[in-house]
Design an enzyme around this catalytic site. Structure first.
Site, PDB file in Angstrom:
ATOM      1  N   HIS A 114     -28.477 -73.889  -4.635  1.00 54.06           N
ATOM      2  CA  HIS A 114     -28.233 -72.710  -4.952  1.00 54.06           C
ATOM      3  C   HIS A 114     -27.530 -72.027  -4.125  1.00 54.06           C
ATOM      4  O   HIS A 114     -27.474 -70.873  -4.480  1.00 54.06           O
ATOM      5  CB  HIS A 114     -29.915 -73.083  -4.141  1.00 54.06           C
ATOM      6  N   ASP A 161     -27.744 -69.479  -8.573  1.00 53.88           N
ATOM      7  CA  ASP A 161     -28.577 -69.345  -8.500  1.00 53.88           C
ATOM      8  C   ASP A 161     -29.452 -69.156  -9.477  1.00 53.88           C
ATOM      9  O   ASP A 161     -29.777 -69.290 -10.685  1.00 53.88           O
ATOM     10  CB  ASP A 161     -28.519 -67.626  -7.849  1.00 53.88           C
TER      11      ASP A 161
END
Length: 216
Positions: A189, A193
């Site tokens: 992440h 994203d």
């Protein structure tokens, strides 16, 4: 890390593979282009389509790479290796297939039964994405561990026939049989994203289900 999963239809890809192999002058023991070869190419094409995933977390910044280098996991006995396929995004499927075959050939045990000890540079290198086919072990889906400093890893599940809704408007049948597998993408992440990960998996699915795009 987080994980995204999608079901992918292989009917068109299998037909394309059949047509490509029919064009090749294959020897008696040559299986030609494999499904795995096309999957590696599709993963590389997805990296080119979503270049922000072709990157690494470097503590204070994100480094984006131009070349797509794919580590493809192959097995030999109880051991697993992940030779790198260099610049897979710019190479043809046949070239990728030849590289994978050459790497697998190094894993054949000796006549005395001794385990293979691959020495090629490709076995120690880390690419920009890892692809592993867990379907060969009968696994339907797997959330792969990301190999640092890569930002994504893709695991492929077992190929199986499934009954799915029929999208042919001219057919009277509500359902049809389709050859499918489940693909799972693991994402870091810090680099990728949720929106980017979803775009990547969508691009991968599109390339697999429209395999002529892999030949462009």
């Amino acid at each position: 890390h987080y994980y995204l999963t999608v079901d992918v239809a292989l009917d068109s890809l299998l037909e394309t593979r059949k047509q490509l192999n029919a064009m090749l002058n294959l020897g008696e023991d040559d299986a030609g282009i494999a499904v795995n070869d096309l999957m590696v190419k599709a993963a590389a094409a997805a990296m080119k389509a979503v270049p922000s995933a072709n990157a690494s977390w470097m503590d204070t910044a994100v480094r984006v790479y131009d070349s797509v280098d794919v580590n493809f996991v192959v097995g030999s006995g109880d051991a697993l290796y992940s030779p790198v396929i260099r610049d897979a995004g710019r190479r043809g499927v046949k070239s990728i297939s030849d590289d994978i075959k050459a790497s697998v050939a190094q894993l054949v045990p000796s006549e005395e039964g001794e385990a293979a000890m691959p020495t090629g540079d490709e076995f120690g290198a880390v690419g920009t994405v890892t692809v592993m086919n867990m379907g060969m072990y009968g696994v339907k889906a797997c959330a792969p561990i990301i190999r640092e400093p890569q930002a994504v890893a893709l695991a492929l599940g077992a190929i199986e026939n499934r009954i799915v809704p029929n999208d042919d408007a001219d057919s009277e049948e509500i359902y049809k049989e389709s050859v499918m597998l489940t693909a799972t993408l693991s994402c870091d992440h810090r680099v990728v994203d949720g929106a980017v990960g979803a775009q990547w998996l969508s691009a991968f699915k599109s390339h697999v289900e429209n395999p002529t795009t892999l030949l462009l």
